[in-house]
Design a protein around this motif. Sequence first.
Motif, PDB file in Angstrom:
ATOM      1  N   THR A   1       0.803  -1.220   0.000  1.00  0.00           N
ATOM      2  CA  THR A   1       0.000   0.000   0.000  1.00  0.00           C
ATOM      3  C   THR A   1       0.839   1.275   0.000  1.00  0.00           C
ATOM      4  O   THR A   1       1.903   1.335   0.619  1.00  0.00           O
ATOM      5  CB  THR A   1      -0.929   0.047   1.230  1.00  0.00           C
ATOM      6  N   ALA A   2       0.311   2.264  -0.704  1.00  0.00           N
ATOM      7  CA  ALA A   2       0.786   3.641  -0.614  1.00  0.00           C
ATOM      8  C   ALA A   2      -0.451   4.464  -0.281  1.00  0.00           C
ATOM      9  O   ALA A   2      -1.296   4.711  -1.152  1.00  0.00           O
ATOM     10  CB  ALA A   2       1.419   4.093  -1.911  1.00  0.00           C
ATOM     11  N   ILE A   3      -0.587   4.836   0.978  1.00  0.00           N
ATOM     12  CA  ILE A   3      -1.804   5.494   1.449  1.00  0.00           C
ATOM     13  C   ILE A   3      -1.756   6.982   1.094  1.00  0.00           C
ATOM     14  O   ILE A   3      -0.805   7.684   1.426  1.00  0.00           O
ATOM     15  CB  ILE A   3      -1.986   5.280   2.960  1.00  0.00           C
ATOM     16  N   THR A   4      -2.798   7.454   0.409  1.00  0.00           N
ATOM     17  CA  THR A   4      -2.844   8.830  -0.083  1.00  0.00           C
ATOM     18  C   THR A   4      -3.611   9.774   0.830  1.00  0.00           C
ATOM     19  O   THR A   4      -3.451  10.991   0.739  1.00  0.00           O
ATOM     20  CB  THR A   4      -3.514   8.865  -1.461  1.00  0.00           C
ATOM     21  N   ALA A   5      -4.477   9.228   1.657  1.00  0.00           N
ATOM     22  CA  ALA A   5      -5.300  10.058   2.543  1.00  0.00           C
ATOM     23  C   ALA A   5      -5.827   9.201   3.677  1.00  0.00           C
ATOM     24  O   ALA A   5      -6.012   7.987   3.525  1.00  0.00           O
ATOM     25  CB  ALA A   5      -6.472  10.681   1.784  1.00  0.00           C
TER      26      ALA A   5
ATOM     27  N   THR B   1       2.396  14.530  -0.519  1.00  0.00           N
ATOM     28  CA  THR B   1       2.792  13.860  -1.759  1.00  0.00           C
ATOM     29  C   THR B   1       4.116  13.125  -1.626  1.00  0.00           C
ATOM     30  O   THR B   1       4.261  11.989  -2.096  1.00  0.00           O
ATOM     31  CB  THR B   1       2.883  14.892  -2.902  1.00  0.00           C
ATOM     32  N   ASP B   2       5.092  13.745  -0.985  1.00  0.00           N
ATOM     33  CA  ASP B   2       6.403  13.104  -0.840  1.00  0.00           C
ATOM     34  C   ASP B   2       6.298  11.777  -0.090  1.00  0.00           C
ATOM     35  O   ASP B   2       7.034  10.823  -0.389  1.00  0.00           O
ATOM     36  CB  ASP B   2       7.377  14.033  -0.108  1.00  0.00           C
ATOM     37  N   MET B   3       5.386  11.705   0.871  1.00  0.00           N
ATOM     38  CA  MET B   3       5.218  10.472   1.633  1.00  0.00           C
ATOM     39  C   MET B   3       4.528   9.396   0.799  1.00  0.00           C
ATOM     40  O   MET B   3       4.845   8.207   0.923  1.00  0.00           O
ATOM     41  CB  MET B   3       4.420  10.749   2.909  1.00  0.00           C
ATOM     42  N   VAL B   4       3.596   9.815  -0.052  1.00  0.00           N
ATOM     43  CA  VAL B   4       2.970   8.849  -0.960  1.00  0.00           C
ATOM     44  C   VAL B   4       4.021   8.239  -1.882  1.00  0.00           C
ATOM     45  O   VAL B   4       4.095   7.017  -2.063  1.00  0.00           O
ATOM     46  CB  VAL B   4       1.851   9.516  -1.790  1.00  0.00           C
ATOM     47  N   LEU B   5       4.864   9.086  -2.448  1.00  0.00           N
ATOM     48  CA  LEU B   5       5.920   8.605  -3.343  1.00  0.00           C
ATOM     49  C   LEU B   5       6.912   7.723  -2.606  1.00  0.00           C
ATOM     50  O   LEU B   5       7.395   6.717  -3.151  1.00  0.00           O
ATOM     51  CB  LEU B   5       6.637   9.781  -3.991  1.00  0.00           C
ATOM     52  N   ALA B   6       7.237   8.083  -1.360  1.00  0.00           N
ATOM     53  CA  ALA B   6       8.179   7.283  -0.575  1.00  0.00           C
ATOM     54  C   ALA B   6       7.639   5.876  -0.336  1.00  0.00           C
ATOM     55  O   ALA B   6       8.384   4.887  -0.395  1.00  0.00           O
ATOM     56  CB  ALA B   6       8.476   7.977   0.760  1.00  0.00           C
TER      57      ALA B   6
ATOM     58  N   GLY C   1      -6.837   4.223  -6.395  1.00  0.00           N
ATOM     59  CA  GLY C   1      -8.164   4.636  -5.966  1.00  0.00           C
ATOM     60  C   GLY C   1      -8.157   6.111  -5.612  1.00  0.00           C
ATOM     61  O   GLY C   1      -7.696   6.947  -6.390  1.00  0.00           O
ATOM     62  N   MET C   2      -8.654   6.438  -4.420  1.00  0.00           N
ATOM     63  CA  MET C   2      -8.665   7.832  -3.970  1.00  0.00           C
ATOM     64  C   MET C   2      -7.239   8.375  -3.991  1.00  0.00           C
ATOM     65  O   MET C   2      -6.324   7.791  -3.404  1.00  0.00           O
ATOM     66  CB  MET C   2      -9.237   7.912  -2.560  1.00  0.00           C
ATOM     67  N   ILE C   3      -7.047   9.515  -4.652  1.00  0.00           N
ATOM     68  CA  ILE C   3      -5.682   9.990  -4.891  1.00  0.00           C
ATOM     69  C   ILE C   3      -5.264  11.125  -3.966  1.00  0.00           C
ATOM     70  O   ILE C   3      -4.073  11.409  -3.830  1.00  0.00           O
ATOM     71  CB  ILE C   3      -5.502  10.376  -6.370  1.00  0.00           C
ATOM     72  N   GLY C   4      -6.197  11.808  -3.321  1.00  0.00           N
ATOM     73  CA  GLY C   4      -5.835  12.767  -2.276  1.00  0.00           C
ATOM     74  C   GLY C   4      -5.736  14.215  -2.715  1.00  0.00           C
ATOM     75  O   GLY C   4      -6.300  15.090  -2.085  1.00  0.00           O
ATOM     76  N   SER C   5      -4.996  14.480  -3.796  1.00  0.00           N
ATOM     77  CA  SER C   5      -4.818  15.861  -4.245  1.00  0.00           C
ATOM     78  C   SER C   5      -4.336  15.868  -5.683  1.00  0.00           C
ATOM     79  O   SER C   5      -3.822  14.863  -6.193  1.00  0.00           O
ATOM     80  CB  SER C   5      -3.798  16.599  -3.372  1.00  0.00           C
ATOM     81  N   ALA C   6      -4.477  17.021  -6.335  1.00  0.00           N
ATOM     82  CA  ALA C   6      -3.995  17.166  -7.713  1.00  0.00           C
ATOM     83  C   ALA C   6      -2.488  16.993  -7.781  1.00  0.00           C
ATOM     84  O   ALA C   6      -1.951  16.375  -8.713  1.00  0.00           O
ATOM     85  CB  ALA C   6      -4.411  18.528  -8.261  1.00  0.00           C
ATOM     86  N   GLN C   7      -1.784  17.532  -6.809  1.00  0.00           N
ATOM     87  CA  GLN C   7      -0.323  17.406  -6.781  1.00  0.00           C
ATOM     88  C   GLN C   7       0.093  15.944  -6.700  1.00  0.00           C
ATOM     89  O   GLN C   7       1.009  15.504  -7.407  1.00  0.00           O
ATOM     90  CB  GLN C   7       0.248  18.180  -5.594  1.00  0.00           C
TER      91      GLN C   7
ATOM     92  N   VAL D   1       2.289  10.962  -8.842  1.00  0.00           N
ATOM     93  CA  VAL D   1       2.141   9.515  -8.983  1.00  0.00           C
ATOM     94  C   VAL D   1       2.234   9.127 -10.454  1.00  0.00           C
ATOM     95  O   VAL D   1       2.897   8.141 -10.823  1.00  0.00           O
ATOM     96  CB  VAL D   1       0.811   9.041  -8.367  1.00  0.00           C
ATOM     97  N   ALA D   2       1.588   9.896 -11.322  1.00  0.00           N
ATOM     98  CA  ALA D   2       1.656   9.608 -12.753  1.00  0.00           C
ATOM     99  C   ALA D   2       3.093   9.671 -13.260  1.00  0.00           C
ATOM    100  O   ALA D   2       3.535   8.807 -14.039  1.00  0.00           O
ATOM    101  CB  ALA D   2       0.777  10.588 -13.526  1.00  0.00           C
TER     102      ALA D   2
END
Length: 252
Positions: A35-39, A56-61, A78-84, A89-90
């Motif tokens: 898992t990479a938790i976004t929110a 965002t940096d934590m999601v990428l980490a 799934g739920m991505i959290g923010s535009a940034q 992620v893309a």
Amino acid sequence: MTARILIIAGSDSGGGAGIQADIKVVTMLGGHAMTAITAITAQNTLGVQAVHPVPTDMVLAQMDSCIGDIGVDAIKIGMIGSAQTASAVADRLAVLKGVPIVFDPVMVATSGAALADGATIAAFESLMTLATLVTPNIPELQSLGGDAIAARFGTHILAKGGHGEGPMLTDRLIGPSGQISDWRDARIDTPHTHGTGCTLASAIATGLGQGLSLADAIERGRAYVRQALDCAPGLGGGHGPMGVPYGFRAHA
């Protein structure tokens, strides 16, 4: 080898949707869930009371930690959290080659609570360009631009019919050149539908990670969701979580 499935999504404190639902289905279908938790959400069967996006940096980490050591055979978003976060992620996923990506463009929770703002929805385009399959429900598909997004982004769309009218439910698979196939079933009459979209997308991602064709992964995922709806435990006072179909044959 066990299929390694990376889930990039939000946490549902009530356990019905999000990361919690994703881990259940990946495990039940024989995959290894990462898992990479976004929110983080405060959420139950009645609604979403609070949302706290993960930086965002934590999601990428989280993504880098899993991919760099364990590796990945398929990805569910799934739920991505923010535009940034969506854009970052893309960018990170664009360098992966040959890894199927299933994108469930979460905008609104089953309870009706908004889980993505306008800027985040606009940023979905970068993810749809990379996706093997996008799995919107009817309102989400309309917000994203309709069936034409399959050709526009060169992806496949599974247009889910759960929000439609009538006793029958139709899910349509649309490719860049038009409709490929559809699945029709009698609608299951239950209020306990929380997590259906998350579960289906993760089930399909697991199938793709295990080497199933797109059509076979969808068919197995739909069968899993229907059995999960049939065994819903009836928890909470609103849209309750689905059950876990322990008798489901993952490799049938």
